[in-house]
Write a protein that holds these residues in place. Structure first.
Motif, PDB file in Angstrom:
ATOM      1  N   CYS A  61       0.838  -1.207   0.000  1.00 49.05           N
ATOM      2  CA  CYS A  61       0.000   0.000   0.000  1.00 49.05           C
ATOM      3  C   CYS A  61       0.870   1.253   0.000  1.00 49.05           C
ATOM      4  CB  CYS A  61      -0.920   0.011   1.209  1.00 49.05           C
ATOM      5  SG  CYS A  61      -1.911   1.509   1.296  1.00 49.05           S
ATOM      6  N   PRO A  62       0.724   2.126  -0.992  1.00 49.00           N
ATOM      7  CA  PRO A  62       1.619   3.281  -1.095  1.00 49.00           C
ATOM      8  C   PRO A  62       1.402   4.305   0.012  1.00 49.00           C
ATOM      9  CG  PRO A  62      -0.107   3.429  -2.743  1.00 49.00           C
ATOM     10  CD  PRO A  62      -0.245   2.082  -2.100  1.00 49.00           C
ATOM     11  N   VAL A  63       0.253   4.272   0.667  1.00 53.46           N
ATOM     12  CA  VAL A  63      -0.027   5.297   1.672  1.00 53.46           C
ATOM     13  C   VAL A  63      -0.241   4.718   3.066  1.00 53.46           C
ATOM     14  CG1 VAL A  63      -0.946   6.957   0.028  1.00 53.46           C
ATOM     15  CG2 VAL A  63      -2.487   5.293   1.062  1.00 53.46           C
ATOM     16  N   ALA A  95      -2.516   2.674   4.150  1.00 45.91           N
ATOM     17  CA  ALA A  95      -3.921   2.743   4.555  1.00 45.91           C
ATOM     18  C   ALA A  95      -4.428   1.401   5.059  1.00 45.91           C
ATOM     19  CB  ALA A  95      -4.782   3.199   3.379  1.00 45.91           C
ATOM     20  N   ILE A 125      -6.502   5.449  -0.978  1.00 49.10           N
ATOM     21  CA  ILE A 125      -6.638   6.248  -2.192  1.00 49.10           C
ATOM     22  C   ILE A 125      -7.218   5.435  -3.351  1.00 49.10           C
ATOM     23  CG2 ILE A 125      -4.780   7.845  -1.591  1.00 49.10           C
ATOM     24  CD1 ILE A 125      -2.977   6.241  -3.496  1.00 49.10           C
ATOM     25  N   GLY A 126      -7.502   4.171  -3.101  1.00 51.40           N
ATOM     26  CA  GLY A 126      -8.187   3.369  -4.122  1.00 51.40           C
ATOM     27  C   GLY A 126      -7.331   2.944  -5.295  1.00 51.40           C
ATOM     28  N   CYS A 127      -6.049   2.616  -5.036  1.00 48.40           N
ATOM     29  CA  CYS A 127      -5.180   2.213  -6.149  1.00 48.40           C
ATOM     30  C   CYS A 127      -5.335   0.721  -6.480  1.00 48.40           C
ATOM     31  CB  CYS A 127      -3.733   2.505  -5.805  1.00 48.40           C
ATOM     32  SG  CYS A 127      -3.118   1.502  -4.457  1.00 48.40           S
ATOM     33  N   ARG A 128      -5.860  -0.048  -5.537  1.00 51.07           N
ATOM     34  CA  ARG A 128      -6.151  -1.478  -5.710  1.00 51.07           C
ATOM     35  C   ARG A 128      -4.894  -2.342  -5.842  1.00 51.07           C
ATOM     36  NH1 ARG A 128      -8.946   1.353  -8.978  1.00 51.07           N
ATOM     37  NH2 ARG A 128      -8.385   0.428 -10.967  1.00 51.07           N
ATOM     38  N   CYS A 168      -3.314  -3.513  -3.261  1.00 53.44           N
ATOM     39  CA  CYS A 168      -3.470  -4.562  -2.253  1.00 53.44           C
ATOM     40  C   CYS A 168      -4.368  -5.679  -2.769  1.00 53.44           C
ATOM     41  CB  CYS A 168      -4.043  -3.978  -0.962  1.00 53.44           C
ATOM     42  SG  CYS A 168      -5.593  -3.090  -1.189  1.00 53.44           S
ATOM     43  N   MET A 192     -11.115   0.588  -0.561  1.00 52.18           N
ATOM     44  CA  MET A 192     -11.005  -0.855  -0.406  1.00 52.18           C
ATOM     45  C   MET A 192     -11.639  -1.271   0.915  1.00 52.18           C
ATOM     46  SD  MET A 192      -9.918  -3.287  -2.148  1.00 52.18           S
ATOM     47  CE  MET A 192      -8.907  -2.550  -3.418  1.00 52.18           C
TER      48      MET A 192
HETATM   49  S1  SF4 Z   1      -6.436   0.318  -2.484  1.00 54.19           S
HETATM   50 FE1  SF4 Z   1      -5.269  -0.924  -1.006  1.00 54.19          FE
HETATM   51  S2  SF4 Z   1      -3.138  -0.455  -1.522  1.00 54.19           S
HETATM   52 FE2  SF4 Z   1      -4.367   1.133  -2.489  1.00 54.19          FE
HETATM   53  S3  SF4 Z   1      -4.471   2.781  -0.973  1.00 54.19           S
HETATM   54 FE3  SF4 Z   1      -6.265   1.496  -0.609  1.00 54.19          FE
HETATM   55  S4  SF4 Z   1      -5.612   0.071   0.967  1.00 54.19           S
HETATM   56 FE4  SF4 Z   1      -3.762   0.945   0.108  1.00 54.19          FE
END
Ligand code: SF4
Ligand code: SF4
Lengths: 332, 413
Positions: free
Chosen positions: A200-202, A204, A221-224, A226, A266
């Motif tokens: 996870c880049p942030v 979260a 941030i919803g990068c997916r 993970c 997520m």
């Molecule tokens: S989608 Fe997953 S990897 Fe991306 S910011 Fe959210 S929790 Fe972290």
């Protein structure tokens, strides 16, 4: 259904992977069927009105208050970095938001992990019969998005004589138990070495002291990334604004579990943080009619789960990946 | 300061002038950008549900294009290295064009990443110190650093060179050469990090391979210079900036060797997947032959392979490569082949079958396709804009004293 309907895409009603389950068999039916391109267009065009139909009139005072909350939420810190005081404030703010938006009082907790607790789960494959009561209970308990029929738990029907989840079928719609099959439920394994966390880049998503892997829905941030990293396909993304009517809303909530989520973030199974940190069983364990689900504290030598680990031949899925799941399977 | 302002104004004036063809080109791109903006606004309102992605295939067209474009950006190094460091006279003339490609590609990369994010409003969470920057453990955090750093390098170096030339001064190598050195390593880093982003996932056997990084570099160093060769051809045709035959020859060499290596690596992967297929080969089966009745990607990958082999074979033959027309057509062929291979052929099958063996296919939706086209149009717009300013400065038409272009302005279409 006009040709140009895709020009005005609106909410995806029960599209994509998540199909609403027929009431009798939660998790069954056409859940996860593949979507053809034409279906997507149909769905995109068809639901144009639903988005606008559900706005409720607000007095300007409430609107202002909501705007203020939105503004404060924008600057909210990562939950991990907050002091207890800040966490209390955040939770109060979320309760206020629910009052203003939904007109209901919810109770959002921020109970920290308890000392000397490490949660684990064990599933008895000999008694699981594939009823999917756990799936249904989880959907209700955790306020999962109705429209897309999100589900955290998947139960695989596997032919006897094989031991391969990949050969299993999660979309069975017939009566269970079906002759010649056994059933294997899966959900987030709450790995001790979770591959979903470091990516996870942030930051979260992380593992709490009691071993539960959680997501801060206000920080993601919803990068997916993970979702791609999880070997057990346990994570679910909010492709659209999740919705759950007030009548079905479980008002017993926790910041890290079943409180209102937003689109673009997520989520996943969190071992019912709001229940288990108060010493209660998770909803799926409580719902299981056959007693196949045993949940407990791995650090407590007198717990049932410890007895199982010590006396049964337990195993875990994809052990070779060294994720060290705290989710065990055994047979009588 | 005044000089700088004049520079900006002169550049802007240069970019807004041109023949009808130029305006038509920029106008068309603007239309596509605006259509993309419209659909992006819908996506912001409704969420990513308007795309074809779902929990099974959770990355699609956006991330595919991102991956490919990182390679295009990295390819600038193939001009930078010989031009600045080995002092190759031929390349020195065109290296600015290569850097223009890098800047445009990086802007597209960042746009694709933002288009793919569920919560672009929370972008600031990635800022070190202010947010929570999960570095060094997240490869995505690494990618943010290397991409932005590379963008900065590729803006600063050409800017310094052009600005010096504009003011009629000689650029001081002591000032820019260190940055050139850094940018060479940096270019390799951006594509390696992007490959590691996928290769690091033990959950996805299709990506979890140690040759992924080198495959990325090989494909980038063929597709990237191929694209640059095509743009050079257009510049040669539509402007006073004449490109010598020699440059095409040298680029041709680079493209051919990289394409050969790329094919070899592709072959090694195919051998491994199919000699004794294991449960880990399902994605490859799905990609090449279809799996359990699902075969959406099969026509794509075979198109890619055929084009790839055809282009590589043709370019390998000296006579054909030296023929300008054949060379350019093969460059385009290679570009398309690698776009398919790195995009649809790499990202999407990674998700099919899913981690639990389920097969749900992916079809991009119209809104998603238009957002993608919009971002490509943005990239081409930026590239044309940069080239349009750079060329008259390079040619000496545009400089401080006179501060306007000569009547035979440079037309690039
Ligand atoms: S989608 Fe997953 S990897 Fe991306 S910011 Fe959210 S929790 Fe972290
Ligand atoms: S099962 Fe997946 S989501 Fe759950 S902790 Fe393990 S890797 Fe993370």
């Amino acid at each position: 259904m006009g040709f140009f309907d895709w020009l005005f895409p609106a909410r995806r009603k029960a599209a994509g992977t998540e199909q609403p389950a027929p009431p009798s068999t939660a998790g069954g039916g056409s859940y996860n069927r593949s979507v053809s391109r034409r279906d997507v267009f149909k769905i995109l065009g068809g639901a144009a009105l639903t988005a606008t139909a559900c706005s409720t009139p607000f007095s300007s005072k409430e609107e202002k208050e909501l705007a203020r909350i939105g503004w404060e939420e924008f600057f909210q810190k990562n939950y991990r970095e907050m002091t207890q005081e800040e966490r209390d404030q955040v939770v109060q703010r979320l309760e206020q938001k629910a009052r203003l938006k939904r007109g209901v009082n919810v109770n959002i907790k921020n109970t920290p992990p308890q000392d000397g607790v490490l949660f684990g789960y064990a599933i008895n494959l000999s008694t699981c019969r594939g009823y999917r009561d756990c799936v249904k209970a989880c959907m209700l308990e955790n306020n999962l998005d109705e429209e897309m029929a999100m589900q955290y738990i998947r139960v695989f029907e596997i032919k006897k004589g094989k031991f391969d989840v990949e050969a299993g079928e999660a979309q069975y719609g017939h009566e269970v138990p079906a002759e010649g099959n056994f059933y294997l439920p899966m959900q987030c394994m709450h790995c001790e070495e979770p591959p979903c966390v470091p990516v996870c880049p942030v930051g979260a998503t992380w593992k709490e002291e009691d071993g539960i892997v959680v997501v801060d829905y206000n920080w993601c941030i919803g990068c997916r990334y993970c979702e791609a990293a999880c070997p057990y396909w346990a994570r679910r993304f909010n492709w659209q604004e999740p919705s759950i009517p007030n009548e079905k809303l479980n008002r017993d909530q926790h910041y890290l579990s079943n409180r209102d989520r937003q689109k673009g973030v997520m989520e996943k199974c969190h071992f019912c943080v709001h229940r288990t940190r108060e010493g209660r069983q998770p909803a799926c364990a409580e719902a299981c009619p056959t007693g196949a689900r045993i949940f407990g504290n791995l650090l407590d030598p007198d717990s049932e789960i410890r007895w199982i680990l010590e006396n049964k031949k337990v195993f875990r899925l994809k052990e070779e990946l060294k994720t060290e799941p705290k989710f065990f399977y055994f047979m009588d | 300061m005044l000089e700088f302002l004049k520079f900006v104004i002169a550049g802007f004036r240069e970019a807004t002038r041109g023949q009808r063809l130029y305006h038509l080109w920029m106008g068309t791109l603007t239309v596509f950008i605006l259509i993309g903006v419209y659909f992006y606004s819908v996506q912001l309102r409704e969420g990513l549900a308007i795309t074809g992605m779902h929990d099974h295939v959770s990355w699609g067209l956006y991330i595919s294009n991102f991956t490919f474009l990182v390679g295009l950006a990295a390819a600038a190094v193939m001009l930078v290295l010989p031009a600045y460091i080995f002092g190759d006279i031929d390349f020195k003339r065109v290296v600015l064009i290569g850097e223009g490609v890098a800047v445009a590609a990086l802007i597209m990369c960042l746009a694709f990443v933002i288009a793919d994010m569920g919560r672009p409003d929370r972008l600031w969470h990635m800022l070190p110190f202010i947010g929570y920057f999960n570095w060094p453990s997240s490869l995505l955090a690494w990618d943010v650093i290397v991409l932005n750093g590379y963008l900065a390098l590729n803006v600063v170096i050409p800017f310094y060179l052009l600005y010096s030339r504009y003011r009629g001064r000689k650029a001081d190598p002591k000032k820019y050469l260190p940055f050139v050195f850094i940018s060479v390593f940096w270019a390799i880093a951006i594509h390696t990090v992007t490959a590691f982003l996928y290769a690091g996932l033990s959950s996805k056997p299709f990506w979890n391979s140690s040759i992924l990084g080198i495959r990325f570099l090989a494909s980038a160093f063929s597709a990237g210079p191929a694209f640059i060769a095509v743009t050079l051809y257009f510049i040669d045709k539509h402007s006073d900036f004449k490109i010598e035959e020699n440059i095409f020859h040298k680029l041709g060499y680079i493209i051919t060797v990289a394409a050969q290596i790329n094919l070899f690596l592709l072959g090694s992967e195919i051998f491994k997947e199919f000699y004794h297929p294991t449960a880990h080969s399902h994605s490859a089966y799905y990609l090449f032959f279809g799996y359990e009745g699902h075969n959406a990607l099969v026509p794509w990958i075979w198109t890619s392979i055929i084009l790839n082999v055809l282009a590589t074979a043709t370019l390998t033959i000296h006579k054909l490569r030296r023929n300008r027309r054949v060379f350019l057509v093969m460059c385009l062929t290679l570009f398309v082949a690698i776009w398919i291979e790195k995009g649809m052929g790499l990202i999407v099958p990674g998700f099919i079958p899913s981690q639990l063996g389920e097969i749900v296919e992916y079809f991009p939706t119209m809104p998603e396709i238009f957002i993608t086209l919009g971002i490509w149009a943005l990239g081409l717009f930026v590239f044309t804009f940069l080239v349009k300013i750079a060329i008259p400065i390079e040619l000496g038409y545009l400089h401080l004293k006179q501060s306007s272009t000569s009547t035979q302005g440079v037309e690039h279409a």
